[in-house]
Design a protein around this motif. Structure first.
Motif, PDB file in Angstrom:
ATOM      1  N   PHE A  73       0.814  -1.208   0.000  1.00 27.37           N
ATOM      2  CA  PHE A  73       0.000   0.000   0.000  1.00 27.37           C
ATOM      3  C   PHE A  73       0.857   1.271   0.000  1.00 27.37           C
ATOM      4  O   PHE A  73       0.533   2.256  -0.653  1.00 27.37           O
ATOM      5  CB  PHE A  73      -0.910  -0.015   1.243  1.00 27.37           C
ATOM      6  N   TYR A  74       1.986   1.246   0.727  1.00 27.38           N
ATOM      7  CA  TYR A  74       2.798   2.458   0.841  1.00 27.38           C
ATOM      8  C   TYR A  74       4.000   2.472  -0.092  1.00 27.38           C
ATOM      9  O   TYR A  74       4.391   3.515  -0.598  1.00 27.38           O
ATOM     10  CB  TYR A  74       3.295   2.638   2.277  1.00 27.38           C
ATOM     11  N   THR A  84      -5.333   1.720  -5.887  1.00 25.45           N
ATOM     12  CA  THR A  84      -6.419   1.969  -4.942  1.00 25.45           C
ATOM     13  C   THR A  84      -6.191   1.051  -3.750  1.00 25.45           C
ATOM     14  O   THR A  84      -5.486   0.039  -3.871  1.00 25.45           O
ATOM     15  CB  THR A  84      -7.785   1.622  -5.569  1.00 25.45           C
ATOM     16  N   PRO A  85      -6.762   1.394  -2.595  1.00 25.57           N
ATOM     17  CA  PRO A  85      -6.610   0.503  -1.433  1.00 25.57           C
ATOM     18  C   PRO A  85      -7.039  -0.922  -1.758  1.00 25.57           C
ATOM     19  O   PRO A  85      -6.362  -1.876  -1.386  1.00 25.57           O
ATOM     20  CB  PRO A  85      -7.526   1.133  -0.387  1.00 25.57           C
ATOM     21  N   PRO A 159     -10.515  -8.882   7.110  1.00 24.57           N
ATOM     22  CA  PRO A 159     -10.660  -7.707   7.981  1.00 24.57           C
ATOM     23  C   PRO A 159      -9.372  -6.886   8.090  1.00 24.57           C
ATOM     24  O   PRO A 159      -9.421  -5.698   8.419  1.00 24.57           O
ATOM     25  CB  PRO A 159     -11.030  -8.312   9.338  1.00 24.57           C
ATOM     26  N   LEU A 160      -8.229  -7.516   7.791  1.00 22.61           N
ATOM     27  CA  LEU A 160      -6.973  -6.769   7.836  1.00 22.61           C
ATOM     28  C   LEU A 160      -6.973  -5.596   6.855  1.00 22.61           C
ATOM     29  O   LEU A 160      -6.281  -4.600   7.058  1.00 22.61           O
ATOM     30  CB  LEU A 160      -5.793  -7.696   7.522  1.00 22.61           C
ATOM     31  N   LEU A 161      -7.755  -5.721   5.778  1.00 27.11           N
ATOM     32  CA  LEU A 161      -7.787  -4.651   4.774  1.00 27.11           C
ATOM     33  C   LEU A 161      -8.302  -3.339   5.379  1.00 27.11           C
ATOM     34  O   LEU A 161      -8.088  -2.260   4.834  1.00 27.11           O
ATOM     35  CB  LEU A 161      -8.663  -5.041   3.579  1.00 27.11           C
ATOM     36  N   PHE A 162      -8.991  -3.480   6.494  1.00 22.74           N
ATOM     37  CA  PHE A 162      -9.423  -2.317   7.265  1.00 22.74           C
ATOM     38  C   PHE A 162      -8.252  -1.366   7.499  1.00 22.74           C
ATOM     39  O   PHE A 162      -8.384  -0.148   7.422  1.00 22.74           O
ATOM     40  CB  PHE A 162      -9.996  -2.849   8.587  1.00 22.74           C
ATOM     41  N   ALA A 163      -7.065  -1.966   7.758  1.00 20.04           N
ATOM     42  CA  ALA A 163      -5.899  -1.158   8.106  1.00 20.04           C
ATOM     43  C   ALA A 163      -5.415  -0.292   6.948  1.00 20.04           C
ATOM     44  O   ALA A 163      -4.712   0.687   7.154  1.00 20.04           O
ATOM     45  CB  ALA A 163      -4.758  -2.066   8.601  1.00 20.04           C
ATOM     46  N   ILE A 164      -5.756  -0.671   5.713  1.00 21.45           N
ATOM     47  CA  ILE A 164      -5.378   0.177   4.584  1.00 21.45           C
ATOM     48  C   ILE A 164      -6.625   0.833   3.979  1.00 21.45           C
ATOM     49  O   ILE A 164      -6.689   1.092   2.781  1.00 21.45           O
ATOM     50  CB  ILE A 164      -4.562  -0.581   3.509  1.00 21.45           C
TER      51      ILE A 164
END
Lengths: 215, 240, 284
Positions: A73-74, A84-85, A159-164
């Motif tokens: 992501f970064y 995109t995220p 749910p980890l995708l929440f973080a990005i």
């Protein structure tokens, strides 16, 4: 417990679920393809290449998916690749799980009797034909249940995708919970949803095992 | 290179947190695995039902969702907020414990029935049976999967950074913001996770070798190829 | 050994013994008594209303074609199988049942443990514990289920291993021993519990032919020097002839013929016994 609020929040949660499912399906498709490529490289490529690929996969398996998500992501955008995220999430999920599906394919390939390769050679089938019409159909069939397990595992990891900042289920639950101070309702709803999917999919896998593993 | 040397102390500090949470989570997961794993092998229908319900619930909910529930939702229920580290250890331990319980159940069931019959013929009590004969033999079988679960738990512990516990992942995020070295910030964390994982793997292999020697299996037998660490794999192994 | 026999006799609770009618010709109360015992697996009836008794000190060999129910009898006595009908009595106590007032109800674990204390078993596949040395294989059960002090159990283990000719192997892992040696350790392990009844379930069937004699010699020695009651399922007809007082020929879950070995092997009454013995001796 405010049941009315849960009903009220349902549409937003379901919208989040759409992202969850979307990320799972696309990530899984990537993992299936990439994993197969990795498995074939490890079987067919020269030892140094195979060994390098092995250690890269080992590295991916031994490090957290969350950090890999952040990495994609970064780091990729800082290298000039705009993402995109959701795309970043799908790439990280797909690559991470490819490290696992590759091992599943490998066990499937190892399970194909040596005689099958020899028979293909005896018929002087070209290499590509040997893979596509002799080896792979036999190898993949017997690992379908194991592959199915990774679909479930990946679903539980979304749910980890929440973080990005992908607006998936947990993200929506967290947002709604924060806005209305109703964390108990929203996060409990997410938890129950995951349990239901998990139990149903366990039944599904058992069905797959009965259907394919016995071959 | 200076990035690595300059920020090493900070990363080591983060790794220390990751290690603590991993060890704490593993301790909890181990106790849970044993309790619910053994319950799952008992003849009593109630005992088995309890084990099944536990496993299905805590295997179904991802550690992250569980941690959020413990940290954000539960305080609204009990009026008391857990320390972030405690919430993290609980979530990881409860989640991984469910996979561990399936592992324990599978390993106990894999001990040959003949061994159980020998304990009956020697008139052991049920507890002695378990402690002296069944568990020591199942132990060797449990170890490889336990090793994988330790790695899974360590990887899973990265989620604690989302509730502001300053573990390795949290440190990496901070270093990214402060230094702008996006690639190096995350690479350093990944490498430290990898090193931790290799240490855990090494320890597991030592324990495996010891356990096999205790069962009188040849110590010079080539080490069994490591099963790929995966909760999905564990789930499958436990059910068969 | 008579000393130890006496110890075990003491542990029997005389008040728990119901008034069991013995068989007509018996003076003593039988040590084992099967009363209309039924065992079935699904629709397959293995034992149909089986009646027989064994006197204390008697050595009985059970022969017959496979599937005739011989091994099931031993497994029922060892409580490894659930009984489907009838009652088994051991020294006047019901094994599968216990008294609740005047009624017999299915026995619970604790009661069964008290009754089966008198019974030891040696298995076809030895079933030694791979997580223990030879010594612990023999001493753990006396220590933990009889409460024998460790020192005493160790001494007894050394004696028993000496008797089976494996004194030097006491600290090895069972996996390092040959099948025959493992089976001799298993016999020592069973004897360490000072059983009144020893069940031998095809103890030489899993062994290479050259290892059979060593195991049978140990059993002959036990038969010669002790008065342990033995029930043996075996295909070793020579052994059966030498040591047993009595041979039971089984077929289809019933006793076809019951008599001293000389009669059964010498002049069997039943055609079925004749053909069975003929077949076994041919192949052996």
């Amino acid at each position: 417990m405010d049941w009315d609020f849960i009903v009220e929040a349902m549409p937003a949660l379901l919208a989040g679920l759409r992202y969850t499912v979307l990320a799972t399906v696309m990530g899984y498709a990537l993992a299936l393809v990439l994993g197969l490529v990795v498995a074939m490289v490890r079987k067919g490529a020269p030892p140094t290449v195979a060994k390098t690929v092995f250690w890269i996969m080992e590295f991916i398996r031994c490090t957290p998916l969350l950090v890999q998500l952040f990495f994609v992501f970064y780091v990729l955008p800082s290298a000039g690749i705009a993402l995109t995220p959701l795309t970043a999430g799908v790439i990280a999920l797909g690559v991470h799980y490819a490290a696992y599906t590759a091992e599943v394919y490998r066990s499937g390939l190892d399970g194909v009797p040596k005689g099958q390769w020899e028979a293909a050679r005896a018929l002087s089938l070209p290499g590509v034909r040997t893979w596509t019409s002799v080896i792979l159909p036999q190898a993949i069939r017997r690992v379908i249940p194991a592959l199915g397990n990774y679909l479930i595992a990946m679903f539980k990891d979304t749910p980890l995708l929440f973080a990005i900042t992908v607006p998936e289920l947990l993200f929506e639950a967290n947002r709604l919970g924060g806005e209305n101070f109703k964390y108990l309702e929203t996060i409990s709803a997410v938890g129950v949803l995951f349990i239901v999917v998990s139990v149903l999919s366990a039944i599904g896998i058992r069905f797959l095992e009965r259907r394919y593993a016995a071959v | 290179m200076t990035f690595f040397t300059d920020s090493l102390p900070i990363y080591l500090n983060g790794a220390w947190y990751t290690l603590m949470i991993t060890v704490g989570g593993c301790a909890l997961a181990f106790v849970i695995s044993m309790i619910f794993g053994i319950l799952g092998t008992m003849r009593s229908l109630v005992a088995r039902a309890i084990a099944t319900v536990y496993v299905e619930i805590f295997r179904g909910v991802a550690a992250l969702v569980l941690m959020f529930w413990l940290f954000y939702a539960m305080p609204l229920l009990i009026g008391y907020r857990l320390e972030p580290v405690v919430a993290a250890i609980l979530a990881l331990g409860l989640n991984v414990g469910a996979y561990g319980a399936e592992n324990v159940r599978g390993a106990i069931n894999a001990v040959p029935r003949a061994q159980y019959e020998a304990t009956v013929a020697l008139n052991f009590e049920p507890l002695q049976r378990m402690r002296l004969v069944i568990l020591p033999q199942a132990w060797a079988q449990m170890l490889p999967t336990f090793g994988n679960l330790v790695i899974e738990l360590m990887k899973g512990s990265a989620v604690v950074s989302l509730i502001a516990v300053s573990d390795l992942t949290f440190v990496a995020q901070q270093m990214r913001t402060f230094t702008g070295e996006t690639l190096l910030a995350f690479l350093a964390a990944l490498i430290m996770y990898f090193i931790l994982a290799q240490i855990f793997l090494f320890l597991t292999r030592m324990a495996e070798r010891r356990a096999n020697r205790r069962l009188g299996r040849l110590p010079d037998r080539p080490a069994k190829k490591r099963a790929i660490p995966s909760m999905a794999g564990v789930a499958r192994g436990g059910e068969s | 050994m008579p000393q130890s026999e006496q110890n075990i006799q003491d542990t029997i609770r005389p008040d728990a013994s119901p008034d069991v009618p013995g068989p007509g010709d018996a003076v003593q109360q039988p040590l084992i008594r099967f009363e209309k015992v039924v065992k079935q697996y699904g629709d397959n009836v293995v034992l149909r209303e089986l009646d027989f008794t064994v006197q204390p000190g008697q050595r009985v060999t059970l022969i017959g074609p496979s599937g005739s129910g011989k091994t099931t009898i031993l497994r029922l006595l060892m409580t490894l199988e659930q009984i489907d009908g009838g009652v088994i009595w051991v020294n006047g106590d019901p094994l599968s049942h216990m008294y609740k007032g005047d009624h017999l109800v299915p026995a619970n674990e604790k009661y069964q443990r008290a009754v089966r204390k008198k019974i030891g078993m040696v298995f076809q596949q030895f079933n030694l514990f791979p997580n223990m040395t030879v010594r612990r294989n023999i001493t753990e059960a006396p220590i933990h289920s009889l409460g024998v002090p460790r020192g005493e159990a160790d001494e007894r283990a050394a004696e028993l291993l000496d008797m089976v000719g494996l004194k030097e192997r006491i600290d090895e892992h069972p996996t390092r021993l040959s099948g025959g040696q493992q089976q001799r350790v298993a016999i020592a392990r069973a004897l360490a519990m000072r059983p009144e009844i020893l069940l031998l379930d095809e103890v030489t069937s899993a062994l290479d032919p050259e290892l059979v004699a060593g195991v049978l010699d140990v059993l002959r020695e036990i038969a010669r020097t002790t008065d342990i009651t033995m029930l043996a399922v075996t295909h070793e007809m020579g052994f059966a002839r030498d040591v047993s007082h009595r041979v039971l020929m089984f077929d289809h879950g019933r006793i076809l013929e019951d008599g001293p070995p000389d009669q059964i092997f010498g002049e069997p009454r039943e055609e079925r016994t004749k053909s069975f013995l003929h077949a076994v001796l041919e192949s052996g």
